[in-house]
Design an enzyme around this catalytic site. Structure first.
Site, PDB file in Angstrom:
ATOM      1  N   SER A  71       0.834  -1.211   0.000  1.00 22.19           N
ATOM      2  CA  SER A  71       0.000   0.000   0.000  1.00 22.19           C
ATOM      3  C   SER A  71       0.869   1.261   0.000  1.00 22.19           C
ATOM      4  O   SER A  71       0.377   2.357  -0.228  1.00 22.19           O
ATOM      5  CB  SER A  71      -0.923   0.000   1.221  1.00 22.19           C
ATOM      6  OG  SER A  71      -0.144  -0.114   2.394  1.00 22.19           O
ATOM      7  N   GLU A  72       2.163   1.105   0.262  1.00 20.97           N
ATOM      8  CA  GLU A  72       3.083   2.251   0.260  1.00 20.97           C
ATOM      9  C   GLU A  72       3.814   2.401  -1.071  1.00 20.97           C
ATOM     10  O   GLU A  72       4.857   3.068  -1.127  1.00 20.97           O
ATOM     11  CB  GLU A  72       4.135   2.099   1.372  1.00 20.97           C
ATOM     12  CG  GLU A  72       3.608   2.121   2.775  1.00 20.97           C
ATOM     13  CD  GLU A  72       3.091   3.467   3.228  1.00 20.97           C
ATOM     14  OE1 GLU A  72       2.799   4.322   2.370  1.00 20.97           O
ATOM     15  OE2 GLU A  72       2.961   3.642   4.443  1.00 20.97           O
TER      16      GLU A  72
HETATM   17 ZN   LIG Z   1       5.327   1.989   7.323  1.00 20.67          ZN
END
Ligand SMILES: [Zn+2]
Length: 195
Positions: A71-72
């Site tokens: 998700s990053e």
């Molecule tokens: Zn993190």
């Protein structure tokens, strides 16, 4: 070159050295201009298999892989878009570095020569929620002038020409933060010139 194997190896080292806990952290390698291998979401970095690694483009579209990318991913693609010379990004939550990030304390690089020679500056980027565009934006001021930065109340991110170099920055940053705290606990640190 087996880049997926390199990512799994770095993941194991990060997990074993307590630079990440549980499913935290993410690692990526740029394999050509618009293709990036990245760790999957919701998977412990200590137990990844090569087939878990996802290939995405710089807009985050999945090119190959059955799992969902981290998700990053925006944190990673932001760095690649701004730095042609960078081919790897590592994001972790090392215990001591994260304590610095929680208190908003910048790392004073004037305690040991290795700190300013290898790490350079690791400023604290302002807080944004994990996995958001705002978090990716928060590191932009530092991408061109640093090898990485702390993420307020969160952890740190480092980038380099290859994944081992990016990992070593993170390992060294944690070592240095830990040593700084110990030095301050047992006395008054002697400062050395940083140039
Ligand atoms: Zn993190």
């Amino acid at each position: 070159m087996n880049y997926a194997a390199d990512i799994c190896e770095i993941g194991r080292r990060m997990y074993q050295r307590e630079l990440v806990a549980s499913n935290d952290g993410n690692i990526s390698i740029r394999i050509d201009k618009n293709k990036v291998l990245i760790t999957p979401t919701l998977t412990s970095k200590g137990f990844m298999k090569e087939e878990d690694i996802i290939m995405i483009d710089l807009d985050g579209n999945v090119i190959k892989g059955s799992k969902k990318p981290s998700s990053e991913y925006l944190l990673h693609t932001t760095v690649y878009k701004m730095r042609d010379d960078v081919n790897a990004v590592v994001h972790a939550h090392p215990v001591t570095v994260s304590a610095f990030a929680i208190t908003g304390r910048a790392v004073d690089m004037s305690y040991m020569p290795e700190a300013f020679m290898s790490l350079g500056l690791f400023p604290v980027a302002k807080y944004a929620r994990p996995g958001t565009e705002a978090l990716a934006k928060s590191i932009e001021p530092f991408v061109k002038i640093c090898n990485g930065c702390l993420l307020a109340n969160h952890g740190a991110v480092s980038w380099a020409k290859d994944v081992y170099s990016a990992y070593y920055l993170m390992e060294q940053l944690e070592f240095y933060c830990k040593t700084s705290i110990l030095a301050e606990r047992i006395g008054t640190p002697n400062i050395i010139p940083v140039i």
